[in-house]
Write an enzyme that holds these catalytic residues in place. Sequence first.
Site, mmCIF file in Angstrom:
data_model
loop_
_atom_site.group_PDB
_atom_site.id
_atom_site.type_symbol
_atom_site.label_atom_id
_atom_site.label_comp_id
_atom_site.label_asym_id
_atom_site.label_seq_id
_atom_site.Cartn_x
_atom_site.Cartn_y
_atom_site.Cartn_z
ATOM 1 N N HIS A 182 0.807 -1.217 0.000
ATOM 2 C CA HIS A 182 0.000 0.000 0.000
ATOM 3 C C HIS A 182 0.842 1.270 0.000
ATOM 4 O O HIS A 182 0.317 2.355 -0.288
ATOM 5 C CB HIS A 182 -0.935 0.006 1.208
ATOM 6 C CG HIS A 182 -2.013 -1.023 1.123
ATOM 7 N ND1 HIS A 182 -3.258 -0.759 0.610
ATOM 8 C CD2 HIS A 182 -2.032 -2.335 1.467
ATOM 9 C CE1 HIS A 182 -4.003 -1.855 0.644
ATOM 10 N NE2 HIS A 182 -3.283 -2.827 1.161
ATOM 11 N N ASP A 396 3.830 9.549 -1.146
ATOM 12 C CA ASP A 396 2.615 8.880 -0.700
ATOM 13 C C ASP A 396 2.273 7.765 -1.671
ATOM 14 O O ASP A 396 2.340 7.962 -2.892
ATOM 15 C CB ASP A 396 1.453 9.882 -0.649
ATOM 16 C CG ASP A 396 0.499 9.624 0.492
ATOM 17 O OD1 ASP A 396 0.467 8.482 0.988
ATOM 18 O OD2 ASP A 396 -0.207 10.558 0.894
#
Length: 491
Positions: A182, A396
Amino acid sequence: MIEQHPIETQQETPAEPTAASTKFDFVVVANRLPIDRVQDAHGEPEWRRSPGGLVTALAPVMATADGAWVGWHGAADEQLGEFSHSDMHLVPVPLSAEDVELYYEGFSNSTLWPLYHDVIVSPEFHRNWWDRYEEINRRFAEAAARTAAPGATVWVQDYQLQLVPLMLREARPDLRIGFFNHIPFPPLEIFAQLPWRRQVLEGLLGADLVGFQRQSDANNFMRCVRRYLGYTVKAQHVQVQDAGGAPQRTCRAEAHPISIESRELARLATDPEIRARAAEIRAELGNPEVVLLGVDRLDYTKGILHRIKAFGELLEDGKLAVGQACLVQVASPSRERVESYAQLREEVEGAVGRINGEFDTMAHTAVRYLHHSYPLREMVALYLAADVMLVTALRDGMNLVAKEFTATHTDNRGMLVLSEFAGAADQLRHAVLVNPHDIDGLKSAIMEAINMPSAEAMRRMRIMRRQIATNDVARWSRTFLESLATSHGRG
């Protein structure tokens, strides 16, 4: 790890433990179980489904595919038996307080997290952290092996469990194994710092399919495999070798960008109570012409200081004025026991205090700083109250806040300023993209978003909303599992 604010969910009473002998055809393995323990109105403990996109995406799959979820239930030094909740069979993996300190706070969040996020903060390398990480990964793998039926599909989630795929492969070669990362995967030159780089790569290659948020992450992974393991890499395929160097099987590495439940967010955005709350928020801020919004977990990867600095300089330059514009910064608490996070909180609060001390008036505040987590309905109201969303992450994996803001603006108003270093930038190309390290560029991007002609802003927002609606979280899980179903094979 999927980053989300708390979401209101239906409360349910704790389920009774069930026998551990049942085997399941679909097993999810994650650091945390998809439930939180809360207190009901009478002060009694009960379980509630956790917030977050991962649970939202996988709950329907679990319900229809005879699924089980393996993970820690969130309380240290406590043993729980298996039990069922919300159409999911839950298999708790116990962690002691020392496990949490060494495996989770230590190796996962003070070694891997900073290393995988471009070394914004220096990672720490401690052999006892690594030893415990390996031990806990084996504990999760053993629980998954006990839970999976013959030929089952097992989907392992995120950076805390990178060794599980190989451990599971060795124990249960009959399984179809997927892994999803992730967070970003670092370039070779950064990953090289990890003393246990070979073990991590070998652990991940135990999977049939390794998924990443961006194609660049998958490319970084394959470059590291080629460099440090010497395996043949062709297109999206890695030829895994046995101890003698002979081809053993193939592992695929692919980009599968995660998304949100866009339809539900769009529905909430039309709720009259939420829309009234959005108007109330603007009134509480003094009805400025422009509301700028940042919503983040308080983390050094999010670029919070960069956006605050840019906003403060726009006030100094006279391009914005207090009363005309207000920055609302929601920073939910995060890893407060980790020193770098405590230091970041001090720096952010100090920066907010300096700007407010210089520019506040009796009637208006320059920066409204909120160190809280909020339920989903309040977050949707905040999104609707904002004219410009600032997502200035320094690195991110995805950033779902960018997608949530876009999905809620069903009238196609508002604009998104988005860091090119967030995975969402690959999908939301019609945002105002920015390098957050370039403060002058960030200031220009903010002003571009504020002053963008409404027809152009609406055109861009319409395109971004269509992209999110088409590629929602359900499609993410479906496409990953469909690709995994075709990835299981040898040679």
